[in-house]
Scaffold this motif. Structure first.
Motif, short mmCIF file in Angstrom:
data_model
loop_
_atom_site.label_atom_id
_atom_site.label_comp_id
_atom_site.label_asym_id
_atom_site.label_seq_id
_atom_site.Cartn_x
_atom_site.Cartn_y
_atom_site.Cartn_z
N VAL A 126 0.87 -1.16 0.00
CA VAL A 126 0.00 0.00 0.00
C VAL A 126 0.92 1.22 0.00
N MET A 127 0.81 2.02 -1.04
CA MET A 127 1.66 3.21 -1.15
C MET A 127 0.89 4.41 -0.62
N LYS A 128 1.57 5.23 0.15
CA LYS A 128 0.89 6.28 0.89
C LYS A 128 1.61 7.61 0.74
N TRP A 129 0.89 8.67 0.96
CA TRP A 129 1.45 10.01 1.08
C TRP A 129 1.01 10.59 2.43
N PHE A 130 1.98 11.20 3.09
CA PHE A 130 1.75 11.93 4.33
C PHE A 130 2.30 13.34 4.14
N ARG A 131 1.95 14.22 5.08
CA ARG A 131 2.55 15.55 5.07
C ARG A 131 2.74 16.03 6.50
N GLN A 132 3.70 16.94 6.63
CA GLN A 132 4.01 17.44 7.97
C GLN A 132 4.46 18.88 7.89
N VAL A 133 3.94 19.69 8.81
CA VAL A 133 4.39 21.06 8.97
C VAL A 133 5.13 21.15 10.30
N PRO A 134 6.04 22.09 10.42
CA PRO A 134 6.81 22.20 11.67
C PRO A 134 5.90 22.35 12.88
N GLY A 135 6.21 21.59 13.91
CA GLY A 135 5.46 21.68 15.15
C GLY A 135 4.21 20.85 15.20
N LYS A 136 3.91 20.17 14.09
CA LYS A 136 2.70 19.34 14.06
C LYS A 136 3.06 17.90 13.73
N GLU A 137 2.15 17.01 14.05
CA GLU A 137 2.38 15.60 13.73
C GLU A 137 2.23 15.37 12.23
N ARG A 138 2.92 14.34 11.77
CA ARG A 138 2.77 13.95 10.38
C ARG A 138 1.35 13.44 10.18
N GLU A 139 0.70 13.90 9.10
CA GLU A 139 -0.69 13.50 8.88
C GLU A 139 -0.85 12.74 7.57
N PHE A 140 -1.75 11.81 7.60
CA PHE A 140 -2.08 10.99 6.42
C PHE A 140 -2.76 11.86 5.37
N VAL A 141 -2.38 11.64 4.11
CA VAL A 141 -2.99 12.37 3.00
C VAL A 141 -3.78 11.43 2.10
N ALA A 142 -3.14 10.37 1.65
CA ALA A 142 -3.81 9.46 0.70
C ALA A 142 -3.04 8.15 0.64
N GLN A 143 -3.74 7.11 0.18
CA GLN A 143 -3.08 5.83 -0.05
C GLN A 143 -3.74 5.09 -1.20
N ILE A 144 -2.96 4.18 -1.78
CA ILE A 144 -3.46 3.37 -2.89
C ILE A 144 -2.94 1.95 -2.71
N THR A 145 -3.83 0.98 -2.83
CA THR A 145 -3.45 -0.42 -2.69
C THR A 145 -2.88 -0.95 -4.00
N TRP A 146 -2.36 -2.17 -3.97
CA TRP A 146 -1.78 -2.76 -5.16
C TRP A 146 -2.84 -3.07 -6.21
N PHE A 147 -4.13 -3.14 -5.81
CA PHE A 147 -5.19 -3.36 -6.78
C PHE A 147 -5.95 -2.08 -7.11
N GLY A 148 -5.40 -0.93 -6.66
CA GLY A 148 -5.92 0.36 -7.09
C GLY A 148 -6.95 1.01 -6.20
N GLY A 149 -7.24 0.40 -5.06
CA GLY A 149 -8.16 1.03 -4.13
C GLY A 149 -7.54 2.26 -3.48
N THR A 150 -8.30 3.32 -3.36
CA THR A 150 -7.75 4.58 -2.84
C THR A 150 -8.52 5.07 -1.61
N THR A 151 -7.82 5.78 -0.77
CA THR A 151 -8.39 6.42 0.41
C THR A 151 -7.76 7.79 0.54
N TYR A 152 -8.57 8.78 0.94
CA TYR A 152 -8.07 10.14 1.07
C TYR A 152 -8.46 10.73 2.42
N ALA A 153 -7.63 11.63 2.89
CA ALA A 153 -8.02 12.45 4.04
C ALA A 153 -9.14 13.38 3.60
N ASP A 154 -10.04 13.69 4.51
CA ASP A 154 -11.18 14.55 4.17
C ASP A 154 -10.71 15.90 3.63
#
Length: 119
Positions: free
Chosen positions: A33-61
């Motif tokens: 499962v390949m994922k993207w996260f992002r982080q700004v200084p002083g904050k926790e790293r947050e989930f952005v999106a992911q995609i499974t090997w069969f193409g299923g996707t999930t996104y942060a609101d």
């Protein structure tokens, strides 16, 4: 050697677009499962999106309808197309690989690429 290398970050005006790329090596792409996260200084790293090997996707609101994650298995690369960027999207974006669709389940991290959004 396992590696995830991000590219494509930069400076963009609010409302603009960027496409991030993450090239994988070391045999970690396969059934991952390949994922993207992002982080700004002083904050926790947050989930952005992911995609499974069969193409299923999930996104942060916060990015639904604006960001699109995709993968090219032949190129062993995952992409994050970011449209209608907002100043609050500015962060260091990290590519990650995991073996589960649990968002925080990460086995490998990239080094990050900076995205700056000017208002």
């Amino acid at each position: 050697q396992v590696q995830l290398v991000e590219s494509g970050g930069g400076l963009v005006q609010a409302g603009g677009s960027l496409r991030l790329s993450c090239a994988a090596s070391g045999g970690i792409f396969g059934r991952r499962v390949m994922k993207w996260f992002r982080q700004v200084p002083g904050k926790e790293r947050e989930f952005v999106a992911q995609i499974t090997w069969f193409g299923g996707t999930t996104y942060a609101d916060s990015v639904k309808g604006r960001f699109t994650i995709s993968r090219d298995d032949a190129a062993i690369t995952v992409y994050l197309q970011m449209n209608n960027l907002k100043p609050e999207d500015a962060a260091v974006y990290y590519c990650a690989a995991g073996s589960s669709t649990i968002a925080t389940a990460v086995d490998y991290w990239g080094q990050g690429t900076q995205v700056t959004v000017s208002s």
